[in-house]
Design a protein around this motif. Structure first.
Motif: not given
Lengths: 251, 201
Positions: B189-190, B192-194, B196, B200
């Motif tokens: 999840g982390l 993916r956020r980074w 996308a 962050v």
């Protein structure tokens, strides 16, 4: 503090998972990548991949198996079997291992542990010890997948190996391996009290009570093989049972 | 278009796990061995395994020190993992006298006596006061750590013989003491956020 870890162990031979009783009578138990992914999805905290035939047969681990497991595995992977040199370890790490376990080669030449730690860091280096009770609470470290005696005291060897550079001890009771008679708690207590590095209990687990006992005896992680491969338990089932017993695990 | 990630070669790092995790999220991964690439790259990873002194020497040997500092100070998408986080600090007890990148004014210290060292395992991480980073359980493999979240950064903290810094982040920069690539769904999840977004937090 980290949670105590549940670590399914896949003993491999020729790219297949095998399991025997007291290191003998190996039989087929499945595809490593498929099993590893299934265990991870069920809540496994780490996977250990051991090539049980590597040291015996004098050949290295198949990097292809490591790479196949790595591609699908989002949790740590420890690999061992036939690691004799820094280059052997580098090949396994390049293929996707996070930690490398050494056993026979470190018994033959303990400096290997310092060489590995200097190159990769102690957190990458696992000393695997196969301990057999000789008399009373005296244990001997065996080499070559339990097939050769060394005359070396297993508890003293654990301490020396950590001082030499190992960052974790994977401690297998040869007497209990595959028997379901529970971990050898006396052995575990002695080693856990002797080293600063984490200790992984191995050999003899049948159910959640065995794991709880191992953690209470000082183990930081518990290795599981036949209890899972036979379908008697699932990782999430064990974790649920441990939670019910008041042992906090990662859910 | 799939995100393109460049990994900084620190010479001593095992990068197979982070490469595999980024590929599972659809990223294309390559090595950033020169300063021009580090400056230009969309996403840069400063990985994670080995000794502080050797890794700092590898960064200097490739002439990447200034380019990395500029990226982090500008808040451009940069992910530092484990030793990578420590390299953002000024120094480490692991390699006395060796200068880190010094982006945050801190020194990495060894865990105190009385706890297992290295820390190998899954530990609870919680946001520092005011931090929007998500709580979870993450996988650590470290003997050294920072003791306080640097001023001006959002943080995650954990505990092993006392509180320590699990992560700090600002704009597109995410520095994790744990291994997001080995931290199951939480780590994915982390990552993916980074991947996308530019930010962050």
């Amino acid at each position: 503090m980290p949670f105590p870890r549940l670590v399914p162990c896949l003993d491999c031979r020729d790219g297949r998972v095998v399991k025997g009783v007291q290191f003998r009578g190996l039989r087929d138990a499945g595809d490593p990548a498929q099993l590893a992914a299934r265990y991870a999805a069920a809540g496994a905290d780490e996977i250990v991949l051991l090539d049980v035939a590597a040291t015996v047969a004098g050949r290295g681990h198949a990097a292809a198996t490591v790479a196949a497991v790595r591609a699908v595995l989002p949790i740590p992977l420890t690999v061992g079997g036939g690691v004799r040199t820094v280059d052997d370890a580098a090949r396994l790490l390049d293929a996707g291992a996070d930690k490398v376990a050494v056993n026979s080669a470190a018994l033959a030449r303990p400096e290997l542990l310092g060489e590995l730690a200097a190159r990769f860091g102690a957190q990458c280096v696992v000393i695997a010890i196969d301990a057999a009770r000789s008399e009373g609470d005296v244990y001997e470290a065996l080499s070559h997948a339990g097939g050769a005696r060394t005359g070396r005291d297993a508890i003293a060897w654990a301490r020396a190996a950590v001082e030499a550079g190992a960052g974790e001890v994977l401690l297998t009771s040869v007497d209990r391996d595959g028997t379901g008679a529970g971990y050898d708690l006396a052995l575990l207590r002695a080693v856990a009290a002797s080293v600063t590095a984490p200790v992984v209990a191995s050999g003899g687990a049948r159910g959640a009570a065995d794991l709880a006992a191992a953690f209470a005896a000082g183990a930081d992680a518990a290795l599981l093989a036949s209890a899972l491969h036979d379908g008697a338990w699932t990782v999430d089932g064990l974790k649920e049972a441990l939670s019910g017993m008041g042992v906090e695990v990662r859910r | 278009m799939s995100p393109f990630v460049h990994i900084v070669p620190t010479g001593v790092a095992n990068v197979a796990s982070v490469v595999a995790a980024l590929r599972r999220l659809g990223a294309t991964v390559d090595v950033a061995a020169d300063a021009a690439t580090v400056r230009r790259a969309e996403h840069v990873v400063l990985p994670g395994v080995g000794a502080f002194g050797a890794a700092a020497a590898a960064i200097d040997a490739n002439g990447l020190r200034q380019a990395l500092c500029e990226r982090v100070e500008a808040g451009r998408p940069t992910l530092a993992i484990c030793l990578g986080l420590q390299l953002l600090a000024a120094a480490s007890d692991e390699s006395p006298g060796v200068a880190g990148l010094g982006v945050v004014p801190a020194t990495a210290r060894r865990f105190p006596a009385g706890v297992r060292v290295p820390q190998l395992g899954w530990n609870t991480v919680v946001p520092a006061p005011g931090s929007p980073l998500p709580a979870g359980v993450a996988y650590f493999a470290n003997s050294y750590r920072l003791e306080a979240v640097p001023a001006g950064w959002h943080g995650l903290v954990s505990d092993h013989g006392g509180p320590f810094v699990a992560a700090f982040a600002r704009d597109g920069v995410l520095a994790c003491q744990f291994h997001p690539e080995l931290s199951g769904a939480y780590g994915a999840g982390l990552l993916r956020r980074w991947l996308a977004g530019a930010e962050v937090v």
